[in-house]
Motif scaffolding. Structure first.
Motif, PDB file in Angstrom:
ATOM      1  N   LEU A  88       0.741  -1.364  -0.363  1.00 33.87           N
ATOM      2  CA  LEU A  88       0.146   0.169   0.492  1.00 33.87           C
ATOM      3  C   LEU A  88       0.893   0.622  -0.191  1.00 33.87           C
ATOM      4  CD1 LEU A  88      -2.792  -0.655   2.296  1.00 33.87           C
ATOM      5  CD2 LEU A  88      -3.499  -0.669   0.288  1.00 33.87           C
ATOM      6  N   ALA A  89       1.775   1.226   0.263  1.00 41.11           N
ATOM      7  CA  ALA A  89       2.989   1.957   0.685  1.00 41.11           C
ATOM      8  C   ALA A  89       3.485   2.855  -0.779  1.00 41.11           C
ATOM      9  CB  ALA A  89       3.843   1.802   1.636  1.00 41.11           C
ATOM     10  N   GLY A  90       3.510   1.824  -2.158  1.00 42.36           N
ATOM     11  CA  GLY A  90       3.844   2.359  -3.258  1.00 42.36           C
ATOM     12  C   GLY A  90       5.276   2.135  -3.658  1.00 42.36           C
ATOM     13  N   ASP A  91       6.016   1.373  -3.188  1.00 45.64           N
ATOM     14  CA  ASP A  91       7.524   1.184  -4.065  1.00 45.64           C
ATOM     15  C   ASP A  91       7.358   0.822  -5.072  1.00 45.64           C
ATOM     16  OD1 ASP A  91       8.459   2.585  -1.316  1.00 45.64           O
ATOM     17  OD2 ASP A  91       7.958   0.657  -0.696  1.00 45.64           O
ATOM     18  N   GLY A  92       5.816   0.656  -5.922  1.00 40.85           N
ATOM     19  CA  GLY A  92       6.570   0.046  -7.412  1.00 40.85           C
ATOM     20  C   GLY A  92       5.080  -0.904  -6.838  1.00 40.85           C
ATOM     21  N   GLY A  93       3.750  -1.316  -8.041  1.00 43.42           N
ATOM     22  CA  GLY A  93       3.529  -1.488  -8.021  1.00 43.42           C
ATOM     23  C   GLY A  93       3.349  -2.500  -9.286  1.00 43.42           C
ATOM     24  N   ALA A  94       2.212  -3.589 -10.548  1.00 43.23           N
ATOM     25  CA  ALA A  94       1.972  -4.213 -10.887  1.00 43.23           C
ATOM     26  C   ALA A  94       2.147  -3.440 -12.172  1.00 43.23           C
ATOM     27  CB  ALA A  94       0.840  -4.586 -10.839  1.00 43.23           C
ATOM     28  N   ASP A  95       1.601  -1.645 -11.523  1.00 41.77           N
ATOM     29  CA  ASP A  95       1.387  -1.395 -12.965  1.00 41.77           C
ATOM     30  C   ASP A  95       2.574  -0.298 -12.911  1.00 41.77           C
ATOM     31  OD1 ASP A  95       0.533   0.577 -11.008  1.00 41.77           O
ATOM     32  OD2 ASP A  95      -0.720   0.872 -12.473  1.00 41.77           O
ATOM     33  N   GLY A  96       3.661  -0.247 -12.063  1.00 39.37           N
ATOM     34  CA  GLY A  96       4.752   0.574 -11.852  1.00 39.37           C
ATOM     35  C   GLY A  96       4.120   2.030 -11.434  1.00 39.37           C
ATOM     36  N   ALA A  97       2.982   1.780 -11.074  1.00 38.93           N
ATOM     37  CA  ALA A  97       2.520   2.654  -9.375  1.00 38.93           C
ATOM     38  C   ALA A  97       2.967   2.834  -8.968  1.00 38.93           C
ATOM     39  CB  ALA A  97       0.913   3.248  -9.646  1.00 38.93           C
ATOM     40  N   THR A  98       3.136   4.446  -7.913  1.00 35.46           N
ATOM     41  CA  THR A  98       4.172   4.950  -7.028  1.00 35.46           C
ATOM     42  C   THR A  98       2.460   5.280  -5.956  1.00 35.46           C
ATOM     43  OG1 THR A  98       5.439   6.530  -7.805  1.00 35.46           O
ATOM     44  CG2 THR A  98       6.138   4.070  -7.732  1.00 35.46           C
ATOM     45  N   GLY A  99       2.723   5.648  -4.953  1.00 36.41           N
ATOM     46  CA  GLY A  99       2.271   6.959  -3.740  1.00 36.41           C
ATOM     47  C   GLY A  99       1.427   5.384  -3.830  1.00 36.41           C
ATOM     48  N   VAL A 100       1.069   6.604  -1.840  1.00 33.51           N
ATOM     49  CA  VAL A 100       0.238   5.599  -0.673  1.00 33.51           C
ATOM     50  C   VAL A 100      -1.553   5.508  -1.033  1.00 33.51           C
ATOM     51  CG1 VAL A 100      -0.574   5.575   0.946  1.00 33.51           C
ATOM     52  CG2 VAL A 100       2.166   6.716   1.345  1.00 33.51           C
TER      53      VAL A 100
END
Length: 284
Positions: A88-100
Motif C-alpha cells: 500500500l505504501a507504493g514502492d512500485g506495483g504491478a503497473d509501476g504506480a507509486t504513492g500511498v
C-alpha cells in the motif's frame, strides 16, 4: 416497483489488480508461474479505509489457522501486516504506480511452493455498496452445491464461481449454496442469515465463518438482537420475515430467494448495520 440491477454490476470496474507483490517484491515470471500452477492455498479479503481494517485480528487468525492446517506451519501476523503496509505504501506495483494507497480492496494469498509459506498481496480499488438498503438488496438463486473443506477460505473454488456466474446470468446477485434436502449453508461469496421475528438464524451446515459474520456474532446479542446457528432449509424460508447477507463489503438485505419475495426489514437492517458500523477500524 423497479427491480434493482444485480449488485455485482457496481463492482465491474474493480476487477483489475492495481498492485501485486509476492513476499514484499513485485511479481516475476517465476513467482507468478508458481502460483498459476498451484491451486493449493488459501486467502483472506478485506476492505481497507484510511489504512485501517475492520477485524484485522480475525483476518490474521484466519490466515494463521489455515496455514497451520494446510502447511503445518505458523504464520506471523506481524509479517502479514508488514507486507500489506509495504504494497500500500507504493514502492512500485504491478503497473509501476507509486504513492500511498489508503483505501483499497486487499487480498492476502498464502501458498507454500517451496515448503515455506509465501504471501502474495494484491490491491484493487475499494468497493462501496449503495447507501440505501433498498438499492443494495440482493436476489439469491439456490443451487445444489456445498464447498469442500468449507471452513477454509481456500483457492480453486471453481464450483462456487461457476454457480455464482450462472446466478448472475439468470438475473440474480448471488448463488445460495444448498446441500441434501435443501439444507442451506452459505452464499457463493457471502454468509446468509434469516430473521424469524425474534432471532437472527445463521445456517449451521458446513460453511466459512466470514469475518463480517464473526464480528456480528460477537456483538449482536449485546445489542439486543438474539443470534443463533441452526438448520435452515429452502422449504422453511416462507416462515422467515427477512434475510440478509454479509461479506467483506458489508451487510445487505435479501429481497428474493428463487421465486420467494422477502421484504426488506428496515428496523432489522438498521440494527445490524449500526452494530457493524460500530466495529472499530484497526490500523494495519
Amino acid at each position: 416497483m423497479t427491480t434493482p440491477p444485480p449488485i455485482t454490476a457496481i463492482t465491474a470496474t474493480t476487477a483489475d489488480v492495481t498492485r501485486l507483490e509476492i513476499d514484499g517484491a513485485p511479481g516475476t515470471v517465476e513467482t507468478l508461474r508458481a502460483r498459476a500452477l498451484d491451486s493449493f492455498g488459501h486467502f483472506t479479503a478485506m476492505q481497507v479505509r484510511g489504512s485501517r481494517v475492520r477485524g484485522l485480528g480475525p483476518h490474521l487468525d484466519r490466515l494463521d489457522a489455515a496455514t497451520r492446517e494446510l502447511f503445518d506451519q505458523e504464520l506471523d501476523g506481524e509479517r502479514v501486516r508488514e507486507l500489506i503496509r509495504h504494497v500500500l505504501a507504493g514502492d512500485g506495483g504491478a503497473d509501476g504506480a507509486t504513492g500511498v494507497i489508503a483505501d483499497a480492496s486487499v487480498r492476502v494469498y498464502v501458498h507454500a511452493p517451496g515448503g515455506t509459506p509465501s504471501l502474495m498481496v494484491t490491491v484493487r480499488p475499494p468497493i462501496e455498496l449503495p447507501a440505501a438498503m433498498a438499492e443494495r438488496a440482493q436476489a439469491l438463486k439456490s443451487v445444489p452445491y456445498v464447498r469442500p473443506v468449507a471452513h477454509i477460505k481456500h483457492l480453486g473454488g471453481f464450483g462456487q464461481a461457476y454457480h455464482g456466474r450462472q446466478a448472475r446470468r439468470a438475473g440474480y446477485d448471488e448463488a445460495l449454496l444448498t446441500g441434501p434436502d435443501g439444507l442451506i449453508s452459505e452464499g457463493a461469496i457471502t454468509n446468509v442469515a434469516f430473521f424469524d421475528g425474534r432471532d437472527l438464524v445463521w445456517p449451521d451446515a458446513p460453511h466459512l465463518t466470514g469475518i463480517t459474520m464473526r464480528l456480528l456474532l460477537d456483538r449482536l446479542a449485546d445489542a439486543g438482537l438474539p443470534t443463533r446457528l441452526g438448520p435452515v432449509r429452502l422449504r422453511d424460508l416462507p416462515s422467515y420475515r427477512a434475510a440478509l447477507v454479509t461479506n467483506s463489503w458489508g451487510v445487505s438485505p435479501v429481497r428474493r430467494v428463487d421465486g420467494l419475495d422477502l421484504p426488506v426489514d428496515d428496523k432489522l437492517m438498521a440494527a445490524v448495520s449500526e452494530v457493524y458500523e460500530a466495529v472499530p477500524w484497526d490500523l494495519i
